[in-house]
Design a protein around this motif. Structure first.
Motif, PDB file in Angstrom:
ATOM      1  N   PRO A 135       3.061  74.502  65.569  1.00 36.19           N
ATOM      2  CA  PRO A 135       1.785  75.042  65.074  1.00 36.19           C
ATOM      3  C   PRO A 135       1.840  75.309  63.564  1.00 36.19           C
ATOM      4  N   GLY A 136       0.761  74.986  62.890  1.00 38.39           N
ATOM      5  CA  GLY A 136       0.649  75.255  61.467  1.00 38.39           C
ATOM      6  C   GLY A 136       1.119  74.140  60.572  1.00 38.39           C
ATOM      7  N   THR A 137       1.772  73.114  61.120  1.00 38.36           N
ATOM      8  CA  THR A 137       2.162  71.977  60.295  1.00 38.36           C
ATOM      9  C   THR A 137       0.949  71.086  60.041  1.00 38.36           C
ATOM     10  N   TYR A 138       1.071  70.233  59.032  1.00 45.83           N
ATOM     11  CA  TYR A 138      -0.031  69.318  58.728  1.00 45.83           C
ATOM     12  C   TYR A 138      -0.286  68.387  59.911  1.00 45.83           C
ATOM     13  N   ALA A 139       0.798  67.904  60.552  1.00 43.68           N
ATOM     14  CA  ALA A 139       0.635  67.010  61.698  1.00 43.68           C
ATOM     15  C   ALA A 139      -0.111  67.706  62.836  1.00 43.68           C
ATOM     16  N   ALA A 140       0.283  68.940  63.126  1.00 43.44           N
ATOM     17  CA  ALA A 140      -0.395  69.691  64.185  1.00 43.44           C
ATOM     18  C   ALA A 140      -1.860  69.918  63.844  1.00 43.44           C
ATOM     19  N   ASN A 141      -2.141  70.196  62.578  1.00 41.65           N
ATOM     20  CA  ASN A 141      -3.525  70.441  62.171  1.00 41.65           C
ATOM     21  C   ASN A 141      -4.366  69.169  62.229  1.00 41.65           C
ATOM     22  N   CYS A 142      -3.756  68.007  61.949  1.00 42.66           N
ATOM     23  CA  CYS A 142      -4.499  66.749  62.060  1.00 42.66           C
ATOM     24  C   CYS A 142      -4.889  66.483  63.515  1.00 42.66           C
ATOM     25  N   LEU A 143      -3.956  66.711  64.436  1.00 40.68           N
ATOM     26  CA  LEU A 143      -4.297  66.523  65.844  1.00 40.68           C
ATOM     27  C   LEU A 143      -5.343  67.544  66.282  1.00 40.68           C
ATOM     28  N   LEU A 144      -5.213  68.770  65.811  1.00 41.02           N
ATOM     29  CA  LEU A 144      -6.200  69.791  66.145  1.00 41.02           C
ATOM     30  C   LEU A 144      -7.570  69.414  65.574  1.00 41.02           C
ATOM     31  N   ALA A 145      -7.588  68.801  64.395  1.00 40.40           N
ATOM     32  CA  ALA A 145      -8.849  68.347  63.802  1.00 40.40           C
ATOM     33  C   ALA A 145      -9.524  67.307  64.685  1.00 40.40           C
ATOM     34  N   ARG A 146      -8.730  66.381  65.232  1.00 46.24           N
ATOM     35  CA  ARG A 146      -9.320  65.396  66.140  1.00 46.24           C
ATOM     36  C   ARG A 146      -9.889  66.063  67.386  1.00 46.24           C
ATOM     37  N   ARG A 147      -9.192  67.066  67.916  1.00 45.59           N
ATOM     38  CA  ARG A 147      -9.671  67.767  69.103  1.00 45.59           C
ATOM     39  C   ARG A 147     -10.933  68.574  68.788  1.00 45.59           C
ATOM     40  N   LEU A 148     -11.008  69.142  67.591  1.00 47.67           N
ATOM     41  CA  LEU A 148     -12.221  69.843  67.164  1.00 47.67           C
ATOM     42  C   LEU A 148     -13.383  68.864  67.001  1.00 47.67           C
ATOM     43  N   ALA A 149     -13.084  67.680  66.442  1.00 43.87           N
ATOM     44  CA  ALA A 149     -14.125  66.659  66.280  1.00 43.87           C
ATOM     45  C   ALA A 149     -14.673  66.223  67.637  1.00 43.87           C
ATOM     46  N   GLU A 150     -13.794  66.061  68.616  1.00 45.55           N
ATOM     47  CA  GLU A 150     -14.229  65.699  69.975  1.00 45.55           C
ATOM     48  C   GLU A 150     -15.187  66.730  70.548  1.00 45.55           C
ATOM     49  N   ARG A 151     -15.013  67.977  70.135  1.00 45.27           N
ATOM     50  CA  ARG A 151     -15.833  69.079  70.653  1.00 45.27           C
ATOM     51  C   ARG A 151     -17.020  69.381  69.744  1.00 45.27           C
ATOM     52  N   ASP A 152     -17.308  68.443  68.852  1.00 43.16           N
ATOM     53  CA  ASP A 152     -18.500  68.505  67.993  1.00 43.16           C
ATOM     54  C   ASP A 152     -18.538  69.711  67.078  1.00 43.16           C
ATOM     55  N   VAL A 153     -17.381  70.132  66.577  1.00 43.47           N
ATOM     56  CA  VAL A 153     -17.363  71.114  65.501  1.00 43.47           C
ATOM     57  C   VAL A 153     -17.860  70.420  64.237  1.00 43.47           C
ATOM     58  N   ARG A 154     -18.771  71.055  63.536  1.00 45.41           N
ATOM     59  CA  ARG A 154     -19.498  70.401  62.441  1.00 45.41           C
ATOM     60  C   ARG A 154     -18.611  70.091  61.236  1.00 45.41           C
ATOM     61  N   PHE A 155     -17.805  71.068  60.808  1.00 47.58           N
ATOM     62  CA  PHE A 155     -17.051  70.911  59.566  1.00 47.58           C
ATOM     63  C   PHE A 155     -15.638  71.444  59.772  1.00 47.58           C
ATOM     64  N   ILE A 156     -14.645  70.578  59.542  1.00 50.09           N
ATOM     65  CA  ILE A 156     -13.240  70.927  59.760  1.00 50.09           C
ATOM     66  C   ILE A 156     -12.508  70.760  58.428  1.00 50.09           C
ATOM     67  N   GLN A 157     -12.008  71.852  57.895  1.00 54.39           N
ATOM     68  CA  GLN A 157     -11.382  71.860  56.568  1.00 54.39           C
ATOM     69  C   GLN A 157      -9.872  72.063  56.717  1.00 54.39           C
ATOM     70  N   LEU A 158      -9.091  71.053  56.319  1.00 59.61           N
ATOM     71  CA  LEU A 158      -7.640  71.185  56.286  1.00 59.61           C
ATOM     72  C   LEU A 158      -7.192  71.367  54.839  1.00 59.61           C
ATOM     73  N   TYR A 159      -6.368  72.374  54.585  1.00 53.22           N
ATOM     74  CA  TYR A 159      -5.729  72.543  53.280  1.00 53.22           C
ATOM     75  C   TYR A 159      -4.233  72.296  53.453  1.00 53.22           C
ATOM     76  N   HIS A 160      -3.677  71.431  52.603  1.00 55.45           N
ATOM     77  CA  HIS A 160      -2.226  71.226  52.581  1.00 55.45           C
ATOM     78  C   HIS A 160      -1.726  71.560  51.183  1.00 55.45           C
ATOM     79  N   ARG A 161      -0.905  72.573  51.086  1.00 59.10           N
ATOM     80  CA  ARG A 161      -0.508  73.106  49.785  1.00 59.10           C
ATOM     81  C   ARG A 161       0.804  72.489  49.295  1.00 59.10           C
ATOM     82  N   GLY A 162       1.053  72.627  47.978  1.00 59.71           N
ATOM     83  CA  GLY A 162       2.327  72.198  47.410  1.00 59.71           C
ATOM     84  C   GLY A 162       2.273  71.007  46.479  1.00 59.71           C
ATOM     85  N   TRP A 163       1.069  70.608  46.027  1.00 58.60           N
ATOM     86  CA  TRP A 163       0.925  69.400  45.211  1.00 58.60           C
ATOM     87  C   TRP A 163       0.940  69.665  43.706  1.00 58.60           C
ATOM     88  N   ASP A 164       1.242  70.867  43.291  1.00 58.89           N
ATOM     89  CA  ASP A 164       1.195  71.213  41.862  1.00 58.89           C
ATOM     90  C   ASP A 164       2.536  70.881  41.209  1.00 58.89           C
TER      91      ASP A 164
END
Length: 483
Positions: free
Chosen positions: A312-341
């Motif tokens: 839980p909380g990894t980018y991979a887990a959040n991507c799969l969770l995003a797909r599951r949210l999309a299947e359930r018609d959640v309107r807007f799913i925002q993923l933040y992945h930090r550490g690019w500075d």
């Protein structure tokens, strides 16, 4: 004495609001009763029908917080390799405002991304480096925008600009605007969900503030709900010790009654929002555990997202969770992945960051497409700005860093309403300035709303005597990238 003359201004407006408010309250009460009986709650936005036929029913926004370097990933510039170590010409840099991190450097030598190999992929021939092999396989599904630009040069104003359309805090976020305009198609989950992961790079992670998914002056029920990495995904999702579901139902009914009495005396619409949010929380006690339970995902699907997918909380887990949210018609799913500075150690750190995101991002596109969801799900990928062609600090053949750069950077989009397999816009030979088809922050946001069926000039909210919108008084839809 006439009692009307003794009313304060606040009391007058408060009591005067109750006539209209009572009708709204009755509507909400009926909706709550329907939800309690197990039926779907409408939760419509203010725009049905939308201004245009929507190509995207939902958005998954993959935000790379910190500013990923376009030159190492997507914007192939052979000229940089020939000029490694050469001072960047004044004619290229012009009068650009620099950050305090490089403004006092004696020299600004060009840093070549020579450690990374670029190849063309797919029928589109898109250039992608070896940092992103999984994503490269999906090149023909993607529209790369290489001419993004912004005025902001520091993280917080730049992120705030992309997410709210203004560099100063206080405006509604893009997700909040979409919820306000279009509402939700799922009564048991929020219309706007936020997921956050930390990168593997050695850079300290810059802070993310809740106002980035807040509602500003919009009604507060449109704010994003941040799912946590550990424990209950949402605070207080589980019943407290000694409290069962029926007891909680009785408590919520009593609280709703008190809130309705308060509304009748005050007329504050936020009280109605509070009642609805309590009801949403009650429904989420069932919907969220089912959402986050991956036991029904196939072994092939989990393998596709990578070994981190069950953490839980990894980018991979959040991507799969995003797909599951999309299947359930959640309107807007925002993923933040930090550490690019990456001001230093960029070659090693960007390998780690791309290692975090490459396989899960490619899997998300593949998974959505296999399930028939990509055609009406808009994917947006990018950060708040790019990085400079010159090195920040010491330059060697194997190590360098890059400063913030808003003059040009790369983002990409895929899915609902976007032309697949194209690259739009170009930068100059040194990847320092936009050479053709510039796309501003406001243009990007206008285009995202257009894919969702919204005219960005017509989705407004009157606040303090002025009509506000996400794109302020600017923004043009980039029609060339729309199907």
């Amino acid at each position: 004495m006439n009692t009307f003359n003794t009313l304060t201004r606040r009391q007058l407006f408060s009591r005067g609001a109750c006539g209209i408010g009572a009708a709204a309250l009755g509507s909400l009460a009926n909706a709550d009763a329907t939800a309690a009986a197990g039926h779907t709650n409408d939760r419509s936005g203010i725009l049905p029908p939308a201004h245009f036929r929507a190509k995207a029913k939902r958005v998954i926004y993959l935000f790379m917080h910190g500013g990923p370097s376009q030159m190492e990933m997507f914007d192939y510039k052979p000229a940089l390799r020939k000029m490694h170590g050469v001072e960047i010409p004044d004619s290229v840099r012009g009068q650009q405002r620099l950050t305090g991190m490089t403004s006092k450097q004696d020299s600004l030598p060009i840093a070549s991304p020579q450690q990374f190999t670029f190849r063309q992929h797919g029928e589109s021939g898109a250039w992608v480096s070896d940092l992103m092999p999984h994503l490269a396989q999906r090149a023909d599904d993607i529209c790369f925008i290489k001419s993004m630009h912004t005025e902001a040069i520091n993280h917080d104003p730049a992120v705030t600009y992309l997410q709210t359309g203004h560099q100063q805090p206080g405006r509604p976020s893009l997700g909040a605007w979409s919820s306000y305009g279009l509402g939700s198609e799922n009564a048991n989950l929020p219309a706007f969900v936020v997921l956050i992961s930390d990168g593997s790079a050695s850079r300290p992670t810059d802070p993310l503030y809740a106002r980035l998914w807040g509602t500003g002056f919009l009604p507060s029920n449109h704010q994003g709900v941040n799912f946590r990495k550990s424990g209950d995904p949402v605070l207080y999702l589980s019943d407290a010790k000694g409290i069962d579901s029926s007891s909680r139902r009785l408590m919520l009914d009593g609280l709703a009654s008190l809130n309705r009495q308060r509304f009748e005396s005050e007329g504050d619409p936020e009280i109605l929002t509070r009642i609805e949010q309590y009801e949403m929380a009650y429904r989420m006690q069932t919907s969220v555990p089912e959402l986050t339970d991956l036991s029904n995902e196939s072994a092939d699907t989990l393998r596709m997202y990578g070994s981190d997918v069950t953490t839980p909380g990894t980018y991979a887990a959040n991507c799969l969770l995003a797909r599951r949210l999309a299947e359930r018609d959640v309107r807007f799913i925002q993923l933040y992945h930090r550490g690019w500075d990456q001001h230093y150690n960029l070659p090693s750190d960007i390998r780690l960051q791309c290692g975090d995101i490459d396989q899960p991002t490619g899997a998300l596109l593949t998974d959505l497409k296999q399930r028939g969801l990509l055609k009406d799900t808009l994917i947006v990928w990018g950060g708040e700005f790019g990085r400079t062609a010159y090195s920040q600090g010491k330059l060697s053949s194997t190590d360098y860093g890059r400063d913030h750069h808003g003059r040009c950077f790369t983002m990409w989009m895929a899915g609902g309403g976007i032309k697949p397999g194209v690259s739009y816009g170009e930068t100059d030979d040194l990847c320092y300035n936009v050479a053709s088809n510039p796309v501003h922050v406001h243009d990007l946001n206008a285009t995202i709303l257009r894919c969702m069926g919204i005219d960005h000039k017509k989705l407004t909210f009157r606040f303090q005597g002025r009509d506000y919108r996400l794109t302020d008084v600017e923004g043009n839809v980039v029609k060339e990238i729309l199907v």
